[in-house]
Structures are given as C-alpha cells and as structure tokens.
Design a protein around this motif. Structure first.
Motif, short mmCIF file in Angstrom:
data_model
loop_
_atom_site.label_atom_id
_atom_site.label_comp_id
_atom_site.label_asym_id
_atom_site.label_seq_id
_atom_site.Cartn_x
_atom_site.Cartn_y
_atom_site.Cartn_z
N VAL A 188 0.85 -1.19 0.00
CA VAL A 188 0.00 0.00 0.00
C VAL A 188 0.89 1.24 0.00
CG1 VAL A 188 -1.92 -1.16 1.17
CG2 VAL A 188 -0.14 -0.03 2.54
N LEU A 189 0.24 2.40 0.01
CA LEU A 189 0.95 3.68 0.08
C LEU A 189 1.02 4.10 1.55
CD1 LEU A 189 -0.69 5.48 -2.97
CD2 LEU A 189 1.53 4.33 -2.87
N SER A 190 2.20 3.95 2.14
CA SER A 190 2.38 4.21 3.56
C SER A 190 3.21 5.47 3.78
CB SER A 190 3.09 3.03 4.24
OG SER A 190 2.31 1.86 4.18
N ALA A 191 2.80 6.27 4.74
CA ALA A 191 3.55 7.46 5.13
C ALA A 191 4.67 7.06 6.08
CB ALA A 191 2.64 8.47 5.80
N ALA A 192 5.88 7.51 5.77
CA ALA A 192 6.98 7.41 6.71
C ALA A 192 6.83 8.57 7.69
CB ALA A 192 8.32 7.47 5.98
N LEU A 193 6.31 8.28 8.86
CA LEU A 193 5.90 9.34 9.79
C LEU A 193 7.09 10.11 10.33
CD1 LEU A 193 3.23 7.46 11.95
CD2 LEU A 193 2.79 9.25 10.25
N ALA A 194 6.99 11.44 10.32
CA ALA A 194 7.90 12.28 11.09
C ALA A 194 7.49 12.21 12.56
CB ALA A 194 7.86 13.71 10.59
N THR A 195 8.45 12.20 13.46
CA THR A 195 8.14 12.10 14.88
C THR A 195 7.97 13.49 15.48
OG1 THR A 195 9.37 10.02 15.12
CG2 THR A 195 8.96 11.29 17.13
N PRO A 196 6.78 13.83 15.98
CA PRO A 196 6.56 15.16 16.56
C PRO A 196 7.16 15.27 17.96
CG PRO A 196 4.49 14.09 15.91
CD PRO A 196 5.55 13.05 15.94
N TYR A 197 7.65 16.48 18.28
CA TYR A 197 8.14 16.78 19.62
C TYR A 197 7.37 17.96 20.19
CZ TYR A 197 12.12 14.16 17.73
OH TYR A 197 12.90 13.22 17.13
N ASP A 198 7.24 17.97 21.51
CA ASP A 198 6.62 19.12 22.16
C ASP A 198 7.67 20.21 22.37
OD1 ASP A 198 8.11 18.43 24.43
OD2 ASP A 198 6.43 17.43 25.41
N SER A 199 7.29 21.27 23.09
CA SER A 199 8.18 22.42 23.26
C SER A 199 9.45 22.08 24.05
CB SER A 199 7.43 23.56 23.96
OG SER A 199 6.96 23.14 25.24
N ARG A 200 9.43 20.97 24.77
CA ARG A 200 10.61 20.54 25.53
C ARG A 200 11.43 19.49 24.79
NH1 ARG A 200 7.69 18.89 31.01
NH2 ARG A 200 6.29 18.03 29.41
N GLY A 201 11.02 19.17 23.58
CA GLY A 201 11.77 18.21 22.79
C GLY A 201 11.41 16.76 23.07
N ASN A 202 10.30 16.53 23.77
CA ASN A 202 9.85 15.17 24.05
C ASN A 202 8.84 14.72 23.01
OD1 ASN A 202 11.33 15.02 26.52
ND2 ASN A 202 9.74 16.25 27.51
N VAL A 203 8.75 13.42 22.79
CA VAL A 203 7.80 12.87 21.84
C VAL A 203 6.38 13.30 22.21
CG1 VAL A 203 6.76 10.72 20.97
CG2 VAL A 203 9.25 10.90 21.20
N ASP A 204 5.67 13.83 21.23
CA ASP A 204 4.31 14.34 21.45
C ASP A 204 3.31 13.33 20.91
OD1 ASP A 204 1.89 15.72 21.45
OD2 ASP A 204 2.82 17.65 20.97
N GLU A 205 2.81 12.47 21.79
CA GLU A 205 1.93 11.38 21.37
C GLU A 205 0.59 11.89 20.86
OE1 GLU A 205 2.04 7.98 24.25
OE2 GLU A 205 3.57 9.25 25.20
N SER A 206 0.07 12.95 21.45
CA SER A 206 -1.23 13.46 20.98
C SER A 206 -1.12 13.97 19.56
CB SER A 206 -1.73 14.57 21.91
OG SER A 206 -0.87 15.69 21.90
#
Length: 310
Positions: free
Chosen positions: A11-29
């Motif tokens: 299928v056509l899959s997105a290679a996800l960029a990993t979001p970070y919050d303002s402190r540089g931590n992974v932003d799960e939301s």
C-alpha cells in the motif's frame, strides 16, 4: 492481534515524522492527530521510526511510544509498521517485542550498522528478532546509510524465510528490485524513494513507504492510478510534480524541510533532533513555499484524474 501479510503492506504508507513538544519530548497526541488526518486523506499505512521519523535518534522507550500512539490512532484502519533496527540485536529485540504488544502488525529493520558484519551475522541478527516476535519482517534496504545492500544474491537467504514478507527498497537500483521480485513473487517489494515511485511500480513494486507520501498522498494515488490505466505519460507527469517537491526539499535539507512541511497543518512538529540543525529562516520560508507548490500540484492532478473518469 492480526499480523500483516505481503498484500496488507502493499500500500501507500507514510513514513511518519516524529513530533516533539516544546521541551523536545515525543508528542503522542500530535502523532495521533497526524495519523488520523493522514488516514482521512487516503494514506493507506503508517511506517514508524524510520529515517524520516528519526528512529535512530530516539530512545527505545520513545520508539515504542511512537508506535503505540500510531496504532491507537489507526485503530486497525491501516497497517502500522514499526522500524526496530538498532545497533545491537538485544535492543532491536526489545523494541520489536514491545512494539508488537503496542499494536504493530509488522516489523522492519535496517541491517546492523557501524561495524562491518558478514552475511551470516546479518542473517542471524534478523532471525533473532523474528524468533522473538510473531510479527512478519520487512527488510529495510537503504545501502547509502548502512553500507550493506540487499540484492538478489545477498537477500536470497532471508527472503526464503516465510517470516520475511518483503523488502523496503530505498535504493535506486530497479534492476535488483525486479530480479528479487522475479525470484520471490510472493513477497512485497515496496518502493522507498519517492522520486522513483513510478519506476519502482514498473519494476514490480507493489507499494511505497515515503517521506512525502503523507503530505502529497493525492499525487501518489494518482500516479498509481495512471499506471494502472496504462497512461504512462500521465503517470510521468505526476512523477515530475512529486520530484519537483522532492528536489526542493533536498536542496533545503531534506529531513528537517520535509518535517516542517508535514507539520504545517498541525501547528508544527518541532525541529529534528541534533545533530540535525534547525532550519534557517530562509529554509523555513522555502519550505512554506513547498507547501504551496504541493497544493498547486494536487489541484492540477485531481483535475486530470477527473477528466480521465469522464
């Protein structure tokens, strides 16, 4: 939990960029928001913690959290693949086992890097991870980063293992892709370079995992549709539009620039982690214009698809 098959990952899959919050931590939301938005726009799969997701710059715990958030947001609507490649076999196993528990339906790995490993050691590394989970494996072939290339000879042993369901071919060698597919027609050969998407389909690729698929999915779906119709000229025209975007991102600084464009609808995803450098003001302005270029290309391509359906 249901594991993926070769068909499921074709299928056509997105290679996800990993979001970070303002402190540089992974932003799960924000991961959940991105995944839900991508699915609503037609993205057909999610690939977590690969090159675009800065996987090797994340801790094992962070990588598992990314997979968990993507799987929650997907809610079984599309396959979620976890890239679990790591410097050591022990760490790769740990990430794979926990990613399976969090909802991944397949795992993928680059071969072990830094030290120069022979083919037996590389095969043993993959088999140790596969022995630890019940999920299928997708080999991640990206020789320009790893120094190891999977080709028809070097991949034959692993592709003979029924637990290996395919190869993510992030390499420009279409001859090798076609030869591997010819020898293993039951496997999924998945294009990994957006700029040769149409060529990869012509060589036998059954899907794609790409850095820009998330924000220009309409172009990839159209190119696939045109190839399916036998309209090579239209497919080439769409590929040229994809490549105009890719070329500009590469000229800016491909991963930070692509992450900037990916994050624009979501208020930003944060900068890539050091040692990546943040985009300059000029780079951000250029990346903003890339988003405008994508919008123009999508509009033109959708009009062409509509004309072809009448």
């Amino acid at each position: 939990m249901v594991s993926a098959s070769a068909t499921d990952v074709s299928v056509l899959s997105a290679a996800l960029a990993t979001p970070y919050d303002s402190r540089g931590n992974v932003d799960e939301s924000k991961i959940e928001a991105v995944v839900d938005s991508y699915i609503s726009r037609g993205v057909e799969g999610m690939y977590c913690c690969g090159s675009s997701g800065e996987g090797l710059l994340l801790s094992a715990d962070e990588r598992v959290r990314v997979v968990a958030a993507a799987a929650r947001a997907s809610d079984d609507r599309v396959p979620v693949i976890a890239h679990v490649g790591a410097l050591s076999t022990r760490e790769a196993i740990d990430i794979a086992v926990r990613s399976e528990a969090e909802g991944a339906v397949a795992v993928s790995m680059v071969p072990p890097i830094y030290y120069s490993y022979g083919p037996d050691a590389i095969a043993a590394h993959y088999r140790a991870v596969m022995d630890a989970v019940s999920l299928p494996m997708i080999l991640y072939n990206i020789p320009q980063f790893t120094g190891t290339e999977f080709d028809p000879a070097s991949a034959a042993d692993l592709l003979a293992d029924e637990r290996v369901i395919g190869v993510k071919q992030t390499a420009h060698n279409m001859f090798h892709l076609e030869r591997m597919r010819h020898a293993h027609p039951d496997k999924a050969f998945i294009g990994g370079f957006d700029e040769v998407f149409v060529a990869a389909i012509a060589a036998g690729a059954s899907g794609a995992i790409g850095t820009t698929i998330g924000f220009q999915i309409e172009l990839f779906r159209a190119a696939r549709e045109f190839v399916g119709r036998g309209d090579l000229v239209a497919a080439q025209r769409v590929q040229a539009r994809i490549n105009e975007v890719v070329a500009e991102l590469v000229d800016i600084d491909v991963f930070p620039a692509a992450k900037h464009v990916s994050g624009m609808p979501f208020g930003g995803l944060g900068d890539c982690r050091a040692p990546f450098r943040p985009l300059t003001a000029e780079g951000r302005a250029r990346a903003d214009r890339v988003a405008d270029l994508v919008a123009a290309h999508v509009e033109a391509t959708e009009n062409e698809r509509g004309d072809g359906r009448r």
